[in-house]
Motif scaffolding. Sequence first.
Motif, mmCIF file in Angstrom:
data_model
loop_
_atom_site.group_PDB
_atom_site.id
_atom_site.type_symbol
_atom_site.label_atom_id
_atom_site.label_comp_id
_atom_site.label_asym_id
_atom_site.label_seq_id
_atom_site.Cartn_x
_atom_site.Cartn_y
_atom_site.Cartn_z
ATOM 1 N N GLU A 1 0.821 -1.210 0.000
ATOM 2 C CA GLU A 1 0.000 0.000 0.000
ATOM 3 C C GLU A 1 0.856 1.261 0.000
ATOM 4 O O GLU A 1 0.504 2.258 -0.636
ATOM 5 C CB GLU A 1 -0.947 -0.003 1.195
ATOM 6 C CG GLU A 1 -2.088 -1.003 1.056
ATOM 7 C CD GLU A 1 -2.994 -1.032 2.264
ATOM 8 O OE1 GLU A 1 -4.126 -1.549 2.145
ATOM 9 O OE2 GLU A 1 -2.588 -0.548 3.342
ATOM 10 N N HIS B 60 3.670 1.646 -1.393
ATOM 11 C CA HIS B 60 4.386 1.817 -2.666
ATOM 12 C C HIS B 60 3.580 1.209 -3.812
ATOM 13 O O HIS B 60 4.141 0.670 -4.754
ATOM 14 C CB HIS B 60 5.754 1.141 -2.581
ATOM 15 C CG HIS B 60 6.573 1.595 -1.412
ATOM 16 N ND1 HIS B 60 7.262 2.786 -1.394
ATOM 17 C CD2 HIS B 60 6.792 1.016 -0.193
ATOM 18 C CE1 HIS B 60 7.882 2.936 -0.236
ATOM 19 N NE2 HIS B 60 7.615 1.877 0.514
ATOM 20 N N GLU C 58 1.787 2.379 -6.308
ATOM 21 C CA GLU C 58 1.925 2.874 -7.680
ATOM 22 C C GLU C 58 3.192 2.339 -8.324
ATOM 23 O O GLU C 58 3.198 1.976 -9.497
ATOM 24 C CB GLU C 58 1.907 4.402 -7.692
ATOM 25 C CG GLU C 58 1.724 4.972 -9.079
ATOM 26 C CD GLU C 58 1.217 6.402 -9.060
ATOM 27 O OE1 GLU C 58 1.010 6.961 -10.156
ATOM 28 O OE2 GLU C 58 1.019 6.964 -7.969
ATOM 29 N N ARG D 189 -2.923 3.537 -8.114
ATOM 30 C CA ARG D 189 -2.975 4.593 -7.111
ATOM 31 C C ARG D 189 -3.817 4.116 -5.936
ATOM 32 O O ARG D 189 -4.967 3.710 -6.113
ATOM 33 C CB ARG D 189 -3.554 5.880 -7.706
ATOM 34 C CG ARG D 189 -2.587 6.608 -8.628
ATOM 35 C CD ARG D 189 -3.207 7.848 -9.241
ATOM 36 N NE ARG D 189 -4.211 7.509 -10.228
ATOM 37 C CZ ARG D 189 -4.919 8.406 -10.905
ATOM 38 N NH1 ARG D 189 -4.746 9.698 -10.669
ATOM 39 N NH2 ARG D 189 -5.812 8.023 -11.806
ATOM 40 N N LEU E 17 -6.209 4.053 -2.812
ATOM 41 C CA LEU E 17 -7.372 4.832 -2.384
ATOM 42 C C LEU E 17 -7.765 4.585 -0.938
ATOM 43 O O LEU E 17 -8.020 5.520 -0.184
ATOM 44 C CB LEU E 17 -8.571 4.527 -3.286
ATOM 45 C CG LEU E 17 -8.465 4.947 -4.753
ATOM 46 C CD1 LEU E 17 -9.687 4.452 -5.534
ATOM 47 C CD2 LEU E 17 -8.332 6.460 -4.891
ATOM 48 N N GLY F 104 -7.988 0.617 -5.179
ATOM 49 C CA GLY F 104 -7.144 1.540 -5.927
ATOM 50 C C GLY F 104 -7.686 1.795 -7.312
ATOM 51 O O GLY F 104 -8.746 1.279 -7.697
ATOM 52 N N ASP G 180 -6.146 2.007 -11.345
ATOM 53 C CA ASP G 180 -4.929 1.779 -12.122
ATOM 54 C C ASP G 180 -4.666 2.916 -13.102
ATOM 55 O O ASP G 180 -5.394 3.904 -13.160
ATOM 56 C CB ASP G 180 -4.946 0.397 -12.797
ATOM 57 C CG ASP G 180 -5.757 0.340 -14.084
ATOM 58 O OD1 ASP G 180 -6.347 1.351 -14.494
ATOM 59 O OD2 ASP G 180 -5.797 -0.761 -14.681
ATOM 60 N N GLU G 181 -3.599 2.779 -13.884
ATOM 61 C CA GLU G 181 -3.141 3.867 -14.759
ATOM 62 C C GLU G 181 -4.149 4.246 -15.827
ATOM 63 O O GLU G 181 -4.098 5.355 -16.370
ATOM 64 C CB GLU G 181 -1.832 3.447 -15.438
ATOM 65 C CG GLU G 181 -0.697 3.201 -14.469
ATOM 66 C CD GLU G 181 0.437 2.435 -15.119
ATOM 67 O OE1 GLU G 181 1.509 3.034 -15.315
ATOM 68 O OE2 GLU G 181 0.241 1.242 -15.431
ATOM 69 N N ARG H 287 -10.599 11.341 -2.899
ATOM 70 C CA ARG H 287 -9.140 11.163 -2.848
ATOM 71 C C ARG H 287 -8.412 11.853 -4.000
ATOM 72 O O ARG H 287 -7.330 12.412 -3.816
ATOM 73 C CB ARG H 287 -8.789 9.666 -2.873
ATOM 74 C CG ARG H 287 -9.349 8.854 -1.724
ATOM 75 C CD ARG H 287 -8.670 9.201 -0.400
ATOM 76 N NE ARG H 287 -9.009 8.212 0.615
ATOM 77 C CZ ARG H 287 -10.084 8.293 1.399
ATOM 78 N NH1 ARG H 287 -10.910 9.336 1.269
ATOM 79 N NH2 ARG H 287 -10.335 7.363 2.302
ATOM 80 N N LEU H 288 -9.003 11.798 -5.213
ATOM 81 C CA LEU H 288 -8.280 12.235 -6.405
ATOM 82 C C LEU H 288 -8.948 13.370 -7.153
ATOM 83 O O LEU H 288 -8.368 13.907 -8.100
ATOM 84 C CB LEU H 288 -8.080 11.045 -7.360
ATOM 85 C CG LEU H 288 -7.359 9.823 -6.781
ATOM 86 C CD1 LEU H 288 -7.331 8.702 -7.808
ATOM 87 C CD2 LEU H 288 -5.952 10.183 -6.343
ATOM 88 N N ARG I 213 1.444 -3.441 -14.784
ATOM 89 C CA ARG I 213 1.429 -2.021 -15.095
ATOM 90 C C ARG I 213 1.440 -1.830 -16.608
ATOM 91 O O ARG I 213 1.828 -2.721 -17.356
ATOM 92 C CB ARG I 213 2.655 -1.331 -14.485
ATOM 93 C CG ARG I 213 2.785 -1.474 -12.983
ATOM 94 C CD ARG I 213 3.965 -0.693 -12.456
ATOM 95 N NE ARG I 213 5.225 -1.199 -12.989
ATOM 96 C CZ ARG I 213 6.397 -0.574 -12.856
ATOM 97 N NH1 ARG I 213 6.448 0.586 -12.240
ATOM 98 N NH2 ARG I 213 7.495 -1.104 -13.336
ATOM 99 N N THR J 54 0.554 6.679 -20.759
ATOM 100 C CA THR J 54 1.634 6.719 -19.776
ATOM 101 C C THR J 54 2.959 6.365 -20.441
ATOM 102 O O THR J 54 2.991 5.690 -21.464
ATOM 103 C CB THR J 54 1.362 5.727 -18.632
ATOM 104 O OG1 THR J 54 1.225 4.401 -19.184
ATOM 105 C CG2 THR J 54 0.087 6.069 -17.887
#
Length: 296
Positions: free
Chosen positions: A33, A35, A37, A43, A45, A63, A65-66, A108-109, A227, A269
């Motif tokens: 949690e 680390h 990302e 990410r 949450l 979380g 994702d990207e 959160r975001l 990822r 990304t």
Amino acid sequence: MSGLKLFHTTNSGVTEVTPHLAEVEADVQGLVEAHMEMMLGVRFLAREYVIDCVDGGRIDSLGLDENGAPVIVEYKRGTDTGVINQGLYYMSWLMAHRDAFQNLVRDRLGAWAAAQVLWNAPRLICVAGDFTRYDAHAVREHRRSIDLVRYRFFGKDLIGLETVASVTGRTLTARRVRRDGAELPPVRGQGGALAELAEAVDEVLLGLGDGVSRVQRKQYRAYQRLRNFACVCPPQKNKLLVYLKADPKEADLVPGFTRDVTGLGHHGTGDLEVQLRTPRDVERAQELFRASYAVA
């Protein structure tokens, strides 16, 4: 890790670093949690998220994702055959309570991230000390995107993550079909040459290894393991732009072919931009594709 041996080198020789499991499940959860990302491309949450249903329960980690897909992460210290079913139970709750998740993302975001949640691609990531061969078979029978990730601690300050099985949910498949029957994502507004180029890139990226999944967003197509390792944008005039996770500092940048876009805004990304105009460019880019795949 299955079959992996790690050695510490010194002037007098080498010493094996013995792998071991966490003392308690919370040690794995807390590290991932903190680390998430970097480790999973997700990410963080919330942790121990309480679900409001008759049977109740707590989702270990939530979380995003990207690509904006909701992610549930469940942890087990060792081998636990119930981790997949437990995660799928939480996934069913999540899909039936989308507003609750989007409110969490908004808190959160921000509102923009909440509006971009990709609901056709929810993911379950199970992190455990090990999995049985039945677990790997079971994930292939489900319609959801599921990743089984084995962890091991090495010594006091090293942790290894190994993807044991990765299955793309059938909801992610696209509408176009290749000659061999495999589906391709839609490509908008392309002429014949660029359509063939996009198809060639798709085949190369999907063929880099097992467990590659493809996610279609309006602005780009993402190719991922745990990822993202590549994002392909719609054509710009006479070229395709591909963004990779390969380190631009380790690439021989060629004007008109590769570019360092670190800190520059773009869709998808990755900090290494590859410009593709011809089938020859796709061949030239394959080493960069493999390097990006290796670090994902």
